[in-house]
Design a protein around this motif. Structure first.
Motif, PDB file in Angstrom:
ATOM      1  N   LEU A 165      10.803   8.172   8.737  1.00 41.59           N
ATOM      2  CA  LEU A 165      10.903   8.627   7.358  1.00 41.59           C
ATOM      3  C   LEU A 165      10.910   7.460   6.379  1.00 41.59           C
ATOM      4  N   THR A 166      11.624   6.399   6.703  1.00 47.84           N
ATOM      5  CA  THR A 166      11.684   5.246   5.791  1.00 47.84           C
ATOM      6  C   THR A 166      10.312   4.609   5.603  1.00 47.84           C
ATOM      7  N   ASP A 167       9.468   4.606   6.633  1.00 45.04           N
ATOM      8  CA  ASP A 167       8.112   4.065   6.505  1.00 45.04           C
ATOM      9  C   ASP A 167       7.261   4.935   5.586  1.00 45.04           C
ATOM     10  N   ILE A 168       7.425   6.251   5.681  1.00 44.26           N
ATOM     11  CA  ILE A 168       6.684   7.161   4.801  1.00 44.26           C
ATOM     12  C   ILE A 168       7.096   6.932   3.351  1.00 44.26           C
ATOM     13  N   VAL A 169       8.390   6.820   3.109  1.00 45.15           N
ATOM     14  CA  VAL A 169       8.900   6.579   1.754  1.00 45.15           C
ATOM     15  C   VAL A 169       8.348   5.257   1.218  1.00 45.15           C
ATOM     16  N   ARG A 170       8.370   4.227   2.031  1.00 47.33           N
ATOM     17  CA  ARG A 170       7.851   2.911   1.619  1.00 47.33           C
ATOM     18  C   ARG A 170       6.363   3.015   1.259  1.00 47.33           C
ATOM     19  N   HIS A 171       5.600   3.743   2.050  1.00 44.97           N
ATOM     20  CA  HIS A 171       4.171   3.926   1.792  1.00 44.97           C
ATOM     21  C   HIS A 171       3.941   4.680   0.474  1.00 44.97           C
ATOM     22  N   LEU A 172       4.675   5.779   0.262  1.00 36.00           N
ATOM     23  CA  LEU A 172       4.516   6.550  -0.972  1.00 36.00           C
ATOM     24  C   LEU A 172       4.873   5.722  -2.194  1.00 36.00           C
ATOM     25  N   ASN A 173       5.947   4.966  -2.118  1.00 36.30           N
ATOM     26  CA  ASN A 173       6.346   4.126  -3.245  1.00 36.30           C
ATOM     27  C   ASN A 173       5.302   3.058  -3.541  1.00 36.30           C
ATOM     28  N   ALA A 174       4.692   2.498  -2.515  1.00 36.77           N
ATOM     29  CA  ALA A 174       3.643   1.496  -2.713  1.00 36.77           C
ATOM     30  C   ALA A 174       2.449   2.121  -3.440  1.00 36.77           C
ATOM     31  N   GLN A 175       2.113   3.368  -3.110  1.00 37.03           N
ATOM     32  CA  GLN A 175       1.009   4.048  -3.781  1.00 37.03           C
ATOM     33  C   GLN A 175       1.320   4.293  -5.250  1.00 37.03           C
TER      34      GLN A 175
END
Length: 101
Positions: A3-13
């Motif tokens: 989940l933390t990787d998904i959040v990091r990816h979305l925030n980067a976008q």
């Protein structure tokens, strides 16, 4: 994917597309959104078939909290914050993504 990787990816976008701070964050296995001085989360309620007791899915509702005090705010208060159609669309997409996560 954690989940933390998904959040990091979305925030980067989001940061790539605009100059706003990252809206998504994870805490205690849940995802939240920062929006307009509020913290937004999801509450899931099971949909139970009365005849079998089976749970085929869930209903979701939006939770809102004051970001500084942590006090609950009515979910309808979130939808008075956008000032134009583009902001409503952005908020709608954020909330749909929140619920999906």
């Amino acid at each position: 994917m954690p989940l933390t990787d998904i959040v990091r990816h979305l925030n980067a976008q989001v940061q790539f597309q605009s100059r706003i701070p990252p809206p998504f964050y994870a805490s205690c296995g849940q995802v939240f959104i920062r929006y307009g001085g509020l913290q937004l989360g999801s509450r899931f309620s099971p949909l139970v078939e009365t005849s079998s007791g089976r749970t085929p899915g869930y209903s979701t509702s939006l939770l809102a909290f004051n970001a500084s005090s942590g006090r609950p705010v009515p979910a309808r208060a979130v939808f008075v914050l956008p000032c134009d159609d583009q902001e409503f669309i952005h908020l709608d997409r954020l909330v749909r993504t929140l619920h999906a996560l």
